[in-house]
Design an enzyme around this catalytic site. Structure first.
Site, mmCIF file in Angstrom:
data_model
loop_
_atom_site.group_PDB
_atom_site.id
_atom_site.type_symbol
_atom_site.label_atom_id
_atom_site.label_comp_id
_atom_site.label_asym_id
_atom_site.label_seq_id
_atom_site.Cartn_x
_atom_site.Cartn_y
_atom_site.Cartn_z
ATOM 1 N N CYS A 185 0.826 -1.203 0.000
ATOM 2 C CA CYS A 185 0.000 0.000 0.000
ATOM 3 C C CYS A 185 0.869 1.264 0.000
ATOM 4 O O CYS A 185 1.547 1.542 -0.974
ATOM 5 C CB CYS A 185 -0.978 -0.042 1.170
ATOM 6 S SG CYS A 185 -2.391 1.066 0.985
ATOM 7 N N HIS A 186 0.891 2.049 1.077
ATOM 8 C CA HIS A 186 1.766 3.217 1.171
ATOM 9 C C HIS A 186 3.110 2.877 1.818
ATOM 10 O O HIS A 186 3.988 3.733 1.896
ATOM 11 C CB HIS A 186 1.080 4.340 1.952
ATOM 12 C CG HIS A 186 -0.097 4.931 1.233
ATOM 13 N ND1 HIS A 186 -1.373 4.421 1.348
ATOM 14 C CD2 HIS A 186 -0.196 5.994 0.390
ATOM 15 C CE1 HIS A 186 -2.200 5.128 0.606
ATOM 16 N NE2 HIS A 186 -1.521 6.091 0.010
#
Length: 285
Positions: A185-186
């Site tokens: 994800c991030h």
């Protein structure tokens, strides 16, 4: 006022930050995860440890100056840990300075017994993690005991970690010692740290799954974010030479050499399975 009536106004927290709106929470969070309780042939060798680098920061400043209440996404952190634990691995929990791990508790799957169980199992370590500098000083020479570095996602992974020289040292250590790096994800924001002090991007030319900037640009409309992101993560990685394997916030996972990545919270279960199976295959061969 209209946004409040429609349920798309971000919620103001006591510290002045904003958590996602009612509509955003309904669309993007769940009381349970899609975790699969897989039975693995447990690893019993020497390389049984995984260092997990969590963020200790909570508030991300948006372009409009508003603060987003973030941290580590609980599903993105705990579901992969469940798979890795079931595969026979244990964890060294660290944050940059040893401050407590910060979770996005508004995203916690409260009715998921498996996620709750591993959260409670490591709660003491989450509250009193090791400082990353201490890990470097005391554990780098014990690389034979480690299989991987794991950096969970959540927007909080973009706070301080990409600028942290100790994160850079740890990723270089993993790379040079032939350990795996796992993130989603991030969390791939952590990979930006390898360019500090003018160093070349360690993962140039690698395939990877990352949360798409296009989705981050849309989420303020439903009040998930209180404004637009300070910078586009996937754009930065792509400019450095990363080859992005997804365009949606979906279940895409990817392994390229010693880097294992996932696209979004929806990829947490698949990432956990991929990481567990990849490590078992590598270490048992």
């Amino acid at each position: 006022m209209l946004k409040k009536l429609l349920g798309i106004a971000p919620k103001l927290e006591a510290d002045g930050s904003y958590s996602p709106s009612k509509v955003a929470l309904k669309l993007s969070t769940s009381d349970t995860s899609d975790y699969e309780n897989v039975s693995y042939s447990k690893y019993q060798g020497k390389k049984s440890k995984i260092v997990v680098i969590f963020t200790e920061q909570k508030n991300m400043k948006m372009k409009n100056g508003k603060l987003f209440s973030t941290g580590n996404h609980p599903i993105e952190a705990l579901v992969p840990l469940l798979h890795l634990k079931n595969a026979g691995f244990d964890f060294e929990i660290v944050t940059p300075t040893g401050k407590p791990v910060v979770f996005e508790m508004w995203a916690f799957p409260k009715k998921d017994k498996h996620v709750n169980a591993i959260y409670n199992q490591y709660k003491a370590e989450f509250e009193k993690p090791k400082a990353l500098a201490s890990f470097i000083e005391n554990e780098f020479e014990n690389s034979a005991s480690y299989a991987a570095v794991f950096i969970p996602g959540g927007h909080g992974a973009m706070l301080g970690i990409p600028e942290d020289k100790n994160v850079q040292k740890t990723l270089n250590w993993a790379y040079n010692k032939n350990l795996y790096t796992i993130t989603l994800c991030h969390g791939p924001g952590s990979l930006l740290s390898t360019t500090l002090d003018g160093q070349p991007f360690l993962y140039k030319g690698y395939n990877m799954a990352v949360f798409p900037d296009a989705v981050d640009k849309q989420t303020p409309m439903i009040g998930y974010l209180p404004g637009h992101m300070p910078f586009g993560l996937s754009e930065k990685l792509e400019k450095l030479g990363a080859k992005l394997m997804n365009t949606k916030s979906d279940k895409t996972v990817c392994v390229d050499r010693k880097l294992i990545t996932g696209a979004s919270p929806l990829a947490s279960n698949e990432l956990g399975k991929l990481a567990a199976n990849t490590l078992l295959k590598e270490l048992d061969s």
